[in-house]
Design a protein around this motif. Sequence first.
Motif, PDB file in Angstrom:
ATOM      1  N   ARG A 100       8.958   1.251   1.774  1.00 17.93           N
ATOM      2  CA  ARG A 100       9.193   0.346   2.906  1.00 17.93           C
ATOM      3  C   ARG A 100      10.592  -0.272   2.862  1.00 17.93           C
ATOM      4  O   ARG A 100      11.245  -0.406   3.896  1.00 17.93           O
ATOM      5  N   CYS A 103      13.014   2.129   4.188  1.00 19.28           N
ATOM      6  CA  CYS A 103      12.684   2.648   5.517  1.00 19.28           C
ATOM      7  C   CYS A 103      13.798   2.312   6.512  1.00 19.28           C
ATOM      8  O   CYS A 103      14.391   1.231   6.462  1.00 19.28           O
ATOM      9  N   TYR A 106      12.955  -0.921   8.491  1.00 20.06           N
ATOM     10  CA  TYR A 106      13.013  -2.149   7.700  1.00 20.06           C
ATOM     11  C   TYR A 106      14.434  -2.484   7.259  1.00 20.06           C
ATOM     12  O   TYR A 106      14.777  -3.654   7.090  1.00 20.06           O
ATOM     13  N   HIS A 144      15.105   7.424  -0.018  1.00 18.13           N
ATOM     14  CA  HIS A 144      13.972   7.169   0.852  1.00 18.13           C
ATOM     15  C   HIS A 144      13.050   8.378   0.975  1.00 18.13           C
ATOM     16  O   HIS A 144      11.826   8.254   0.932  1.00 18.13           O
ATOM     17  N   SER A 151       4.699   8.428  -1.606  1.00 16.00           N
ATOM     18  CA  SER A 151       3.797   7.617  -0.791  1.00 16.00           C
ATOM     19  C   SER A 151       2.656   8.449  -0.224  1.00 16.00           C
ATOM     20  O   SER A 151       1.551   7.929  -0.002  1.00 16.00           O
ATOM     21  N   TYR A 191       2.267   5.274  10.243  1.00 13.57           N
ATOM     22  CA  TYR A 191       3.572   4.850   9.718  1.00 13.57           C
ATOM     23  C   TYR A 191       4.248   5.947   8.902  1.00 13.57           C
ATOM     24  O   TYR A 191       5.401   6.307   9.166  1.00 13.57           O
ATOM     25  N   CYS A 195       7.492   8.772  10.078  1.00 11.84           N
ATOM     26  CA  CYS A 195       8.763   8.449   9.419  1.00 11.84           C
ATOM     27  C   CYS A 195       9.838   9.461   9.806  1.00 11.84           C
ATOM     28  O   CYS A 195       9.564  10.652   9.979  1.00 11.84           O
ATOM     29  N   ALA A 233       4.905   0.304  11.629  1.00 13.08           N
ATOM     30  CA  ALA A 233       5.379  -0.359  10.410  1.00 13.08           C
ATOM     31  C   ALA A 233       4.773  -1.749  10.272  1.00 13.08           C
ATOM     32  O   ALA A 233       4.271  -2.128   9.203  1.00 13.08           O
ATOM     33  N   LEU A 237       1.694  -2.923   7.763  1.00 14.52           N
ATOM     34  CA  LEU A 237       2.070  -3.952   6.794  1.00 14.52           C
ATOM     35  C   LEU A 237       1.071  -5.103   6.811  1.00 14.52           C
ATOM     36  O   LEU A 237       0.582  -5.544   5.759  1.00 14.52           O
TER      37      LEU A 237
END
Length: 261
Positions: A100, A103, A106, A144, A151, A191, A195, A233, A237
């Motif tokens: 995250r 990301c 973010y 990332h 992930s 999410y 990506c 996102a 979260l």
Amino acid sequence: MPTPDIVWKDGKFGQTSRRDAWWLSPTAVLLGFGAFLVYANWAAFQNSHYTYGPYISPFYSPELFGSSPHALFGPKPGWYPNFLPFSPALFILWIPGLFRVTCYYYRGAYYKSFWADPPACAVSEPRKSYLGERTFPLIMQNFHRYFLRLSYIVWGFLVYDALRSFFFPEGFGIGVGSLVLVVNVVLLAGYVFGCHAFRHLIGGTFDQISDHPVRHKIYNFGSRLNSGHKKWAWASLLWVAFSDIYVRLCSMGIWHDWRIL
């Protein structure tokens, strides 16, 4: 309507010709994301109340070492230093955390809200130079895509946890907690599979992805999810934090897990 002057380089911090409430969005992100970081770190170090029946908090899954029945490799290992705080979350939470933090969405969010770099378009920032992402810690942004791959492994365990949450000691059933964990993996799927790096993973090595029909369909699916990346996102979260809160309060006896079936 006159165009706001571009003063972010030469003006004083916060100086702008904008007359709208430009500070609302970065302030909301600062409070929301900041509250999540505080809670997530607090929850990770508790090492308690993270399971309830077949439920396990997503902050602690997969539980590699721990005292609950969900632990894959048994209790706290003997090689773990005694002077360090122990919690199963510390073995795994860094993966979704770094995913995250690096990301693309973010980055823009916390650059504005936490570093004011700049706080908003056409608003002056507190610094005059730009160092880029060539030194630590910002060079970590370049990893990332690797945090994305890790992930997916974590997400796979969360899917297993969601399926397992329907099986109680007395047999199959549906509890409110079961639905909470299912919604969690759905929002996380929106999410992580929306990506930008996922699209690169699927089609970034081809000159013309349309020559690969299966990957082309997956790429288009990821692109549709990507169009709402910000919403996925934030929804994921907030829900992952709520999932931990739900399991924790049920474990503490504060909430009762209502059985639907």
